[in-house]
Write an enzyme that holds these catalytic residues in place. Structure first.
Site, short mmCIF file in Angstrom:
data_model
loop_
_atom_site.label_atom_id
_atom_site.label_comp_id
_atom_site.label_asym_id
_atom_site.label_seq_id
_atom_site.Cartn_x
_atom_site.Cartn_y
_atom_site.Cartn_z
N SER A 9 42.90 32.69 40.29
CA SER A 9 44.15 32.87 40.82
C SER A 9 44.60 31.60 41.05
O SER A 9 43.98 30.67 41.19
CB SER A 9 44.10 33.83 41.92
OG SER A 9 43.59 35.18 41.55
N1 SAH Z 1 39.54 36.35 42.58
C1 SAH Z 1 39.22 35.71 41.30
C2 SAH Z 1 39.72 36.54 40.26
C3 SAH Z 1 39.15 36.68 39.02
S1 SAH Z 1 39.95 37.43 37.89
C4 SAH Z 1 39.25 34.26 41.23
O1 SAH Z 1 40.13 33.90 41.90
O2 SAH Z 1 38.40 33.66 40.81
C5 SAH Z 1 39.48 39.01 37.99
C6 SAH Z 1 38.23 39.39 38.03
O3 SAH Z 1 38.20 40.70 38.07
C7 SAH Z 1 37.79 39.06 36.81
O4 SAH Z 1 36.52 38.13 36.91
C8 SAH Z 1 37.04 40.29 36.21
O5 SAH Z 1 35.59 40.00 35.57
C9 SAH Z 1 36.89 41.22 37.47
N2 SAH Z 1 36.83 42.63 37.18
C10 SAH Z 1 37.81 43.28 36.59
N3 SAH Z 1 37.58 44.63 36.50
C11 SAH Z 1 36.16 44.66 37.32
C12 SAH Z 1 35.48 45.72 37.69
N4 SAH Z 1 35.89 47.07 37.25
N5 SAH Z 1 34.47 45.45 38.48
C13 SAH Z 1 34.10 44.34 38.73
N6 SAH Z 1 34.94 43.34 38.55
C14 SAH Z 1 36.11 43.41 37.76
#
Ligand code: SAH
Length: 282
Positions: free
Chosen positions: A117
């Site tokens: 993000s």
């Molecule tokens: N807060 C993180 C955001 C990563 S993007 C950062 O800033 O680095 C959103 C993340 O949610 C991705 O890594 C994706 O793999 C994860 N995601 C999406 N659906 C998910 C689920 N059902 N369970 C676990 N992770 C999930």
């Protein structure tokens, strides 16, 4: 380090348009008011922030992150000293892919159809959860991705607290562990007050709950019941809700278990979904 450059609103909006509204996939993790809903007054502060979108020409670690935090403070995104400190202490440069701009206020692709993000979103979520990230408290980060925000949580709750990150992509969890190991949060990982797991975050992580703070880093169509169940009475959850149009919701559970919700701002996150759907594109 060269001085930060403030990009004019129009250019910023165009840049976000290109970056965030790629034809097939949306990797925004920023306030969608950066390119949508420009006439909505309740987003005015966010809009102001995004209009004065920050771009740094320096890639230098300590000075780059300091300048990033200074700008987030200057434009009102960060008001808390603890949030400023943790974002300075945990170097975002260790969490973005090599060659990416670590300190620019924009999301960055991390592979697997996911992004880290934008700094202003990390700052916003830290601000919203700050009271529930006091030393000794428990936090859950669903969709932990790079582990940056999970690491910030761990530094805030300290060695007496407990922080759990969950992501359903094993490669991202491995990467997040390596990132944390290089960072100032490494000792917390080693001691076990911070852990990162592979799992479906829609189920939460019951083992270490209930949690004072739950952050969800991907957008759900509705709040998964296990997350509500694992939120401690008196606890707070921050979760983006919606599909194309999404709101960042703040969910407060009172001591008697009743739930109150309000909308903080309009956002664009990747979906909280199944692994297959994420890897297959959306
Ligand atoms: N807060 C993180 C955001 C990563 S993007 C950062 O800033 O680095 C959103 C993340 O949610 C991705 O890594 C994706 O793999 C994860 N995601 C999406 N659906 C998910 C689920 N059902 N369970 C676990 N992770 C999930």
């Amino acid at each position: 380090m060269r001085a930060p450059v403030l990009i004019c609103p129009t250019i910023t909006l165009r840049a976000y348009g290109r970056l965030c509204c790629a034809p097939r996939r949306l990797h925004c993790h920023g306030s969608s008011s950066q390119f949508l809903n420009l006439n909505l007054s309740r987003f005015s502060r966010r809009l102001l922030t995004s209009f004065f979108h920050m771009e740094f020409q320096s890639g230098a670690g300590s000075s780059g992150k300091k300048t990033m935090v200074e700008n987030l403070k200057r434009y009102g995104v960060i008001s808390s000293k603890r949030v400023a400190q943790v974002m300075e202490d945990l170097d975002r440069g260790l969490f973005v892919p090599a060659g990416s701009s670590a300190y620019v206020d924009t999301p960055v692709p991390i592979g697997y159809n996911a992004t880290i993000s934008a700094p202003h979103m990390h700052a916003t979520c830290l601000q919203l959860l700050e009271d529930k990230l006091q030393p000794g408290m428990r936090a859950l980060d669903v969709g932990s991705g790079t582990g940056y925000l999970t690491g910030c949580f761990a530094l805030m709750v300290g060695a007496e607290g407990r922080v759990v990150g969950v992501d359903h992509i094993p490669e991202l969890v491995d990467m997040s562990i390596k990132n944390i190991e290089k960072s100032v949060a490494a000792s917390l990982l080693k001691k076990g007050s911070l852990s990162l797991h592979v799992g479906d975050g829609r189920k939460g992580w019951q083992e270490f709950g209930p949690y004072d703070a739950i952050h969800v880093g991907a957008a759900a169509s509705e709040i998964p019941q296990p997350l509500l169940d694992q939120l401690k009475p008196g606890g707070r959850m921050v979760i983006p809700l919606g599909t194309y149009f999404q709101d960042l919701k703040v969910i407060d559970k009172s001591e008697d278990g009743s739930i109150k919700a309000h909308t903080e701002t309009s956002v664009r996150y990747v979906p909280l979904t199944s692994r297959d759907e994420q890897l297959g594109g959306f």
